[in-house]
Design a protein around this motif. Structure first.
Motif, short mmCIF file in Angstrom:
data_model
loop_
_atom_site.label_atom_id
_atom_site.label_comp_id
_atom_site.label_asym_id
_atom_site.label_seq_id
_atom_site.Cartn_x
_atom_site.Cartn_y
_atom_site.Cartn_z
N PHE A 163 0.77 -1.16 -0.02
CA PHE A 163 -0.06 0.00 -0.17
C PHE A 163 0.74 1.36 0.07
CE2 PHE A 163 -2.26 -3.39 2.23
CZ PHE A 163 -3.49 -3.43 1.51
N PRO A 164 1.53 1.64 -1.12
CA PRO A 164 2.36 2.77 -1.38
C PRO A 164 1.55 4.03 -0.99
CG PRO A 164 2.33 1.46 -3.22
CD PRO A 164 1.45 0.96 -2.35
N VAL A 165 2.34 4.98 -0.22
CA VAL A 165 1.51 6.22 0.48
C VAL A 165 0.86 7.07 -0.75
CG1 VAL A 165 1.80 8.44 1.47
CG2 VAL A 165 2.95 6.31 2.18
N THR A 166 -0.25 7.35 -0.78
CA THR A 166 -1.05 8.23 -1.79
C THR A 166 -1.67 9.37 -1.30
OG1 THR A 166 -3.42 6.84 -1.32
CG2 THR A 166 -1.64 5.90 -2.98
N HIS A 167 -1.96 9.27 -0.04
CA HIS A 167 -2.60 10.47 0.73
C HIS A 167 -4.08 10.57 0.25
CE1 HIS A 167 1.61 12.45 1.48
NE2 HIS A 167 1.57 11.47 2.28
N ALA A 168 -4.67 9.63 -0.25
CA ALA A 168 -5.94 9.64 -0.90
C ALA A 168 -7.07 9.18 0.10
CB ALA A 168 -5.92 8.90 -2.00
N LEU A 169 -6.48 8.95 1.44
CA LEU A 169 -7.31 8.19 2.68
C LEU A 169 -7.70 7.02 2.25
CD1 LEU A 169 -8.10 9.20 5.35
CD2 LEU A 169 -10.37 9.91 4.17
N VAL A 170 -8.67 6.81 1.17
CA VAL A 170 -9.35 5.42 0.73
C VAL A 170 -8.10 4.64 0.17
CG1 VAL A 170 -11.06 4.14 -0.55
CG2 VAL A 170 -11.59 6.62 0.49
N GLY A 171 -8.12 3.50 0.87
CA GLY A 171 -6.79 2.60 0.48
C GLY A 171 -5.65 2.66 0.87
N ASP A 172 -5.27 4.01 1.67
CA ASP A 172 -3.87 4.41 1.83
C ASP A 172 -3.65 3.72 3.25
OD1 ASP A 172 -1.63 5.85 1.49
OD2 ASP A 172 -2.30 7.69 2.36
N TRP A 173 -3.53 2.29 3.39
CA TRP A 173 -3.56 1.57 4.63
C TRP A 173 -2.29 1.67 5.51
CZ3 TRP A 173 -8.05 0.88 6.25
CH2 TRP A 173 -9.10 0.48 5.38
N PHE A 174 -1.17 1.88 4.52
CA PHE A 174 0.06 1.86 5.45
C PHE A 174 0.26 3.43 6.02
CE2 PHE A 174 4.51 3.98 4.89
CZ PHE A 174 4.83 3.43 6.02
N ALA A 175 -0.24 4.52 5.22
CA ALA A 175 -0.16 5.81 5.86
C ALA A 175 -1.08 5.97 6.97
CB ALA A 175 -0.25 6.77 4.79
N LEU A 176 -2.18 5.65 6.98
CA LEU A 176 -3.20 5.45 7.95
C LEU A 176 -2.78 4.83 9.15
CD1 LEU A 176 -6.54 4.75 5.88
CD2 LEU A 176 -5.93 6.64 7.23
N ALA A 177 -2.26 3.53 9.02
CA ALA A 177 -1.69 2.75 10.09
C ALA A 177 -0.50 3.46 10.73
CB ALA A 177 -1.45 1.36 9.89
N PHE A 178 0.46 4.00 9.94
CA PHE A 178 1.65 4.37 10.61
C PHE A 178 1.40 5.78 11.19
CE2 PHE A 178 5.94 6.37 10.14
CZ PHE A 178 6.68 5.12 10.35
N PHE A 179 0.87 6.51 10.81
CA PHE A 179 0.54 7.91 11.34
C PHE A 179 -0.55 7.78 12.49
CE2 PHE A 179 1.80 9.66 6.82
CZ PHE A 179 3.11 9.85 7.33
N LEU A 180 -1.37 7.02 12.31
CA LEU A 180 -2.40 6.97 13.57
C LEU A 180 -1.60 6.38 14.75
CD1 LEU A 180 -5.02 6.67 14.70
CD2 LEU A 180 -5.29 4.23 13.86
N VAL A 181 -0.52 5.41 14.69
CA VAL A 181 0.16 4.96 15.85
C VAL A 181 1.04 6.12 16.29
CG1 VAL A 181 2.12 3.68 16.31
CG2 VAL A 181 0.35 2.66 15.02
N LEU A 182 1.53 6.98 15.38
CA LEU A 182 2.14 8.21 15.75
C LEU A 182 1.31 9.19 16.85
CD1 LEU A 182 4.52 8.36 12.83
CD2 LEU A 182 5.50 8.02 15.17
N PHE A 183 0.18 9.36 15.97
CA PHE A 183 -0.69 10.38 16.83
C PHE A 183 -1.00 9.81 18.29
CE2 PHE A 183 -5.17 11.71 17.39
CZ PHE A 183 -5.06 13.06 17.20
N PHE A 184 -1.46 8.66 18.32
CA PHE A 184 -1.56 7.92 19.37
C PHE A 184 -0.48 7.99 20.38
CE2 PHE A 184 -1.67 4.17 22.24
CZ PHE A 184 -2.72 4.54 23.07
N TYR A 185 0.77 7.90 19.92
CA TYR A 185 1.95 7.88 20.84
C TYR A 185 2.27 9.51 21.44
CZ TYR A 185 3.85 3.51 19.37
OH TYR A 185 4.19 2.06 19.22
#
Length: 396
Positions: free
Chosen positions: A199-221
């Motif tokens: 799931f290469p980064v697209t910044h399109a939200l839909v289907g952007d699973w890597f970016a969603l997971a990676f940045f969600l973890v950092l936001f929670f941290y």
């Protein structure tokens, strides 16, 4: 209690983001338009910055969420997030971003005519970018932050109401030595190793699973590090030199593996580990040096802290418009870089100072409160905190 170092870091990292987007005009990586001369040397400092600039913004946003949550109920927080994030996003997509798409379309021969031939008749046609013209471009940070904020409300509410929760105690236990906190890179590694290839980064939200997971973890941290007790800032300040050395080693190893080894399964999993170690090291080092030297109020910070959000919304449009008129000129990369930087910052400041900041009905459209911040009140806020910090340092 306000952390002025967080404000400084937010301002400085967003300022660095503007310089990064100026640099994208000159490096070989894909961007909206390109200069007629590409700089290979510029890509190395940009690669260094690219490793941690977005991750640290999400961590800072998570920290800010902790403080914001303390003053509001879950419903009030959700309402505030919608006002501060969704309204500027909608305004940006309708007014600020379309000139960027127009510049790209005329530069590539996909459209001819004046801007008002393009907007609004064609600005939102053809579906979503890149096939169509509807896009949020550089404002992608806002919908991601909004989604993260709303999705994590139940978790944040629980942690705020249960400061003695076992998970918070476990996190606080990491402050006993400088190495335990690196356990937090495990989820980041799993995302980097097993999601990024598919799931290469697209910044399109839909289907952007890597970016969603990676940045969600950092936001929670970001939320977690503050919720686990007040020791975090003292902790990173104490070990900042260790984390700086870890960052230097991590980035050097990352460059080495990129240059010396061809793509392979071994390289991918090794590079993923080095990458997240490098990112986390620089985040901790930057927080450490910020805690040691930047936790102090100033009139400049009071002004810049308000201006940074409108600057973020405005800057890339100014950069692209000016870059379009520079792209085919036979001027040096240095000359064009300086011109783009000065005009981007100067143009953003003129619009902010004389249009956004002074008009209360425009301010909410760019994420600002209706009332202008009283600079003196900002400087006087938490003076006791600053005095306590200085007294603590003197005792040490």
């Amino acid at each position: 209690m306000r952390r002025f170092d967080m404000d400084w870091l937010r301002v400085l990292v967003f300022g660095l983001l503007i310089l990064y987007h100026v640099g994208m005009f000159f490096v070989p990586w894909g961007w909206h338009i390109k200069n007629n001369e590409i700089s290979l040397d510029l890509q190395w400092p940009m690669l260094f910055v690219n490793q941690w600039r977005l991750p640290i913004l999400f961590v800072i946003s998570g920290m800010g969420t902790y403080y914001a949550f303390g003053k509001r109920s879950a419903g009030q927080f959700a309402k505030e997030r919608l006002i501060r994030l969704f309204i500027p996003l909608a305004v940006g997509m309708f007014l600020i971003v379309p000139p960027q798409v127009y510049i790209e379309r005329i530069a590539t021969g996909q459209f001819s005519g004046g801007y008002f031939d393009f907007w609004p008749a064609h600005a939102f046609s053809g579906g979503t970018y890149p096939d169509g013209n509807l896009t949020w471009h550089h404002l992608w940070f806002l919908p991601y932050l909004l989604i993260f904020s709303l999705v994590l409300i139940p978790v944040f509410s629980y942690l705020r109401k249960n400061p003695q929760a076992r998970f918070l105690k476990w996190t606080a236990g990491m402050y006993s030595n400088p190495w335990k906190i690196f356990l937090l890179i495990i989820p980041l590694y799993l995302a980097e190793a097993f999601l990024e290839p598919f799931f290469p980064v697209t910044h399109a939200l839909v289907g952007d699973w890597f970016a969603l997971a990676f940045f969600l973890v950092l936001f929670f941290y970001g939320f977690l590090l503050i919720a686990s007790g007040g020791r975090f800032w003292e902790f990173v300040a104490r070990y900042r030199r260790i984390y700086l050395m870890c960052g230097i080693v991590g980035f050097t190893a990352l460059i080495g593996i990129i240059l010396l080894y061809p793509d392979s399964t071994w390289r991918h999993f090794t590079e993923a580990g080095i990458k997240v170690f490098n990112i986390w090291s620089w985040i901790l080092a930057i927080f450490g040096y910020g805690s040691a030297y930047l936790n102090k109020p100033s009139r400049a910070l009071a002004y810049a802290n308000q201006a940074v959000y409108p600057f973020y919304i405005l800057h890339q449009t100014i950069t692209l418009v000016v870059a379009y008129y520079l792209m085919d000129l036979n001027w040096s990369v240095t000359t064009k870089f300086v011109i783009l930087t000065v005009v981007t910052f100067g143009g953003s400041w003129l619009i902010y100072e004389f249009l956004i900041r002074r008009w209360k009905w425009i301010r909410p459209l760019f994420g600002l409160k209706v009332r202008r911040l009283n600079v003196d009140a900002y400087n006087n806020r938490n003076k006791e905190l600053i005095q306590d910090i200085q007294l603590s340092k003197a005792k040490q």
